[in-house]
Scaffold this motif. Sequence first.
Motif, PDB file in Angstrom:
ATOM      1  N   ALA A 186       0.819  -1.213   0.000  1.00 32.00           N
ATOM      2  CA  ALA A 186       0.000   0.000   0.000  1.00 32.00           C
ATOM      3  C   ALA A 186       0.850   1.259   0.000  1.00 32.00           C
ATOM      4  O   ALA A 186       0.556   2.219  -0.727  1.00 32.00           O
ATOM      5  CB  ALA A 186      -0.929  -0.002   1.208  1.00 32.00           C
ATOM      6  N   SER A 187       1.906   1.279   0.792  1.00 28.48           N
ATOM      7  CA  SER A 187       2.745   2.487   0.830  1.00 28.48           C
ATOM      8  C   SER A 187       3.470   2.686  -0.497  1.00 28.48           C
ATOM      9  O   SER A 187       3.634   3.824  -0.953  1.00 28.48           O
ATOM     10  CB  SER A 187       3.739   2.431   1.991  1.00 28.48           C
ATOM     11  OG  SER A 187       4.622   1.341   1.851  1.00 28.48           O
ATOM     12  N   GLY A 188       3.871   1.595  -1.152  1.00 27.06           N
ATOM     13  CA  GLY A 188       4.489   1.706  -2.468  1.00 27.06           C
ATOM     14  C   GLY A 188       3.520   2.245  -3.504  1.00 27.06           C
ATOM     15  O   GLY A 188       3.882   3.072  -4.351  1.00 27.06           O
ATOM     16  N   ALA A 189       2.279   1.798  -3.442  1.00 25.28           N
ATOM     17  CA  ALA A 189       1.258   2.282  -4.379  1.00 25.28           C
ATOM     18  C   ALA A 189       0.942   3.753  -4.129  1.00 25.28           C
ATOM     19  O   ALA A 189       0.757   4.527  -5.079  1.00 25.28           O
ATOM     20  CB  ALA A 189      -0.004   1.442  -4.252  1.00 25.28           C
ATOM     21  N   MET A 190       0.885   4.149  -2.864  1.00 25.05           N
ATOM     22  CA  MET A 190       0.583   5.550  -2.553  1.00 25.05           C
ATOM     23  C   MET A 190       1.717   6.471  -2.990  1.00 25.05           C
ATOM     24  O   MET A 190       1.480   7.567  -3.508  1.00 25.05           O
ATOM     25  CB  MET A 190       0.277   5.709  -1.064  1.00 25.05           C
ATOM     26  CG  MET A 190      -1.024   5.042  -0.687  1.00 25.05           C
ATOM     27  SD  MET A 190      -1.639   5.272   1.000  1.00 25.05           S
ATOM     28  CE  MET A 190      -0.232   5.210   2.022  1.00 25.05           C
ATOM     29  N   LYS A 191       2.959   6.040  -2.804  1.00 25.77           N
ATOM     30  CA  LYS A 191       4.094   6.840  -3.266  1.00 25.77           C
ATOM     31  C   LYS A 191       4.110   6.913  -4.788  1.00 25.77           C
ATOM     32  O   LYS A 191       4.414   7.948  -5.371  1.00 25.77           O
ATOM     33  CB  LYS A 191       5.411   6.262  -2.747  1.00 25.77           C
ATOM     34  CG  LYS A 191       5.626   6.490  -1.283  1.00 25.77           C
ATOM     35  CD  LYS A 191       6.908   5.843  -0.804  1.00 25.77           C
ATOM     36  CE  LYS A 191       7.026   5.950   0.708  1.00 25.77           C
ATOM     37  NZ  LYS A 191       8.143   5.161   1.229  1.00 25.77           N
ATOM     38  N   GLY A 192       3.785   5.810  -5.447  1.00 27.19           N
ATOM     39  CA  GLY A 192       3.741   5.797  -6.897  1.00 27.19           C
ATOM     40  C   GLY A 192       2.615   6.643  -7.450  1.00 27.19           C
ATOM     41  O   GLY A 192       2.734   7.246  -8.524  1.00 27.19           O
ATOM     42  N   ALA A 193       1.497   6.725  -6.716  1.00 23.77           N
ATOM     43  CA  ALA A 193       0.347   7.502  -7.174  1.00 23.77           C
ATOM     44  C   ALA A 193       0.665   8.989  -7.280  1.00 23.77           C
ATOM     45  O   ALA A 193       0.007   9.708  -8.024  1.00 23.77           O
ATOM     46  CB  ALA A 193      -0.832   7.283  -6.232  1.00 23.77           C
ATOM     47  N   GLU A 194       1.673   9.444  -6.550  1.00 27.48           N
ATOM     48  CA  GLU A 194       2.074  10.842  -6.646  1.00 27.48           C
ATOM     49  C   GLU A 194       2.624  11.169  -8.034  1.00 27.48           C
ATOM     50  O   GLU A 194       2.581  12.303  -8.469  1.00 27.48           O
ATOM     51  CB  GLU A 194       3.118  11.161  -5.580  1.00 27.48           C
ATOM     52  CG  GLU A 194       2.599  11.023  -4.166  1.00 27.48           C
ATOM     53  CD  GLU A 194       3.702  11.108  -3.123  1.00 27.48           C
ATOM     54  OE1 GLU A 194       4.887  11.225  -3.496  1.00 27.48           O
ATOM     55  OE2 GLU A 194       3.360  11.028  -1.927  1.00 27.48           O
ATOM     56  N   LYS A 195       3.123  10.148  -8.747  1.00 31.90           N
ATOM     57  CA  LYS A 195       3.709  10.345 -10.075  1.00 31.90           C
ATOM     58  C   LYS A 195       2.719  10.080 -11.200  1.00 31.90           C
ATOM     59  O   LYS A 195       2.985  10.417 -12.334  1.00 31.90           O
ATOM     60  CB  LYS A 195       4.928   9.442 -10.245  1.00 31.90           C
ATOM     61  CG  LYS A 195       6.034   9.714  -9.270  1.00 31.90           C
ATOM     62  CD  LYS A 195       7.166   8.726  -9.449  1.00 31.90           C
ATOM     63  CE  LYS A 195       8.218   8.931  -8.376  1.00 31.90           C
ATOM     64  NZ  LYS A 195       9.248   7.895  -8.425  1.00 31.90           N
ATOM     65  N   GLY A 196       1.612   9.426 -10.909  1.00 29.47           N
ATOM     66  CA  GLY A 196       0.628   9.132 -11.940  1.00 29.47           C
ATOM     67  C   GLY A 196      -0.004   7.772 -11.750  1.00 29.47           C
ATOM     68  O   GLY A 196       0.367   7.004 -10.867  1.00 29.47           O
ATOM     69  N   ALA A 227       1.234   4.279  -9.808  1.00 24.06           N
ATOM     70  CA  ALA A 227       0.469   3.758  -8.669  1.00 24.06           C
ATOM     71  C   ALA A 227       0.358   2.241  -8.755  1.00 24.06           C
ATOM     72  O   ALA A 227       0.401   1.543  -7.739  1.00 24.06           O
ATOM     73  CB  ALA A 227      -0.918   4.386  -8.636  1.00 24.06           C
ATOM     74  N   ILE A 228       0.236   1.736  -9.976  1.00 23.60           N
ATOM     75  CA  ILE A 228       0.137   0.288 -10.155  1.00 23.60           C
ATOM     76  C   ILE A 228       1.495  -0.379  -9.951  1.00 23.60           C
ATOM     77  O   ILE A 228       1.606  -1.405  -9.286  1.00 23.60           O
ATOM     78  CB  ILE A 228      -0.424  -0.038 -11.557  1.00 23.60           C
ATOM     79  CG1 ILE A 228      -1.860   0.472 -11.659  1.00 23.60           C
ATOM     80  CG2 ILE A 228      -0.364  -1.534 -11.837  1.00 23.60           C
ATOM     81  CD1 ILE A 228      -2.441   0.410 -13.039  1.00 23.60           C
ATOM     82  N   THR A 229       2.539   0.212 -10.513  1.00 25.49           N
ATOM     83  CA  THR A 229       3.864  -0.408 -10.425  1.00 25.49           C
ATOM     84  C   THR A 229       4.593  -0.075  -9.131  1.00 25.49           C
ATOM     85  O   THR A 229       5.568  -0.743  -8.796  1.00 25.49           O
ATOM     86  CB  THR A 229       4.737   0.027 -11.614  1.00 25.49           C
ATOM     87  OG1 THR A 229       4.881   1.450 -11.587  1.00 25.49           O
ATOM     88  CG2 THR A 229       4.124  -0.414 -12.928  1.00 25.49           C
TER      89      THR A 229
END
Length: 127
Positions: free
Chosen positions: A80-90, A94-96
């Motif tokens: 979840a934390s990886g997805a949330m950090k990735g979501a900041e970029k697009g 968020a998926i990767t």
Amino acid sequence: MGQEMLLIFLAYLKAFAVGGAICLVAQLVINFTDLTAGKILVYFMLAGVVLTAIGVYQPLVEFAGAGATVPISGFGYLLASGAMKGAEKGFFSAITGSLSAASAGVTAAVVFSFIMALIFKSKTKRN
């Protein structure tokens, strides 16, 4: 030197208490429900995801360290934390993001499992 030893002891104590509490809850679920082990693992992983999404798991990780990240709920937190950090970029990140956050741990598990399979001979469990 004595102060450092006390801080290290307290860090171990916090990790043990939180990790032990998570394991205690899991043991109670095993003892008092008819859930299979697979379902319990999935529920605990999803609990880590949900608690991370609502902002509860991050303070627990900061407090207990490995006591909160080593149990399976810590894997949900990692995803979840990886997805949330990735979501900041697009959206694609968020998926990767969750996959890249968990890649080192998953790779280590696969590699070490393969090495152990080469060293030891597996046997079926006999009742």
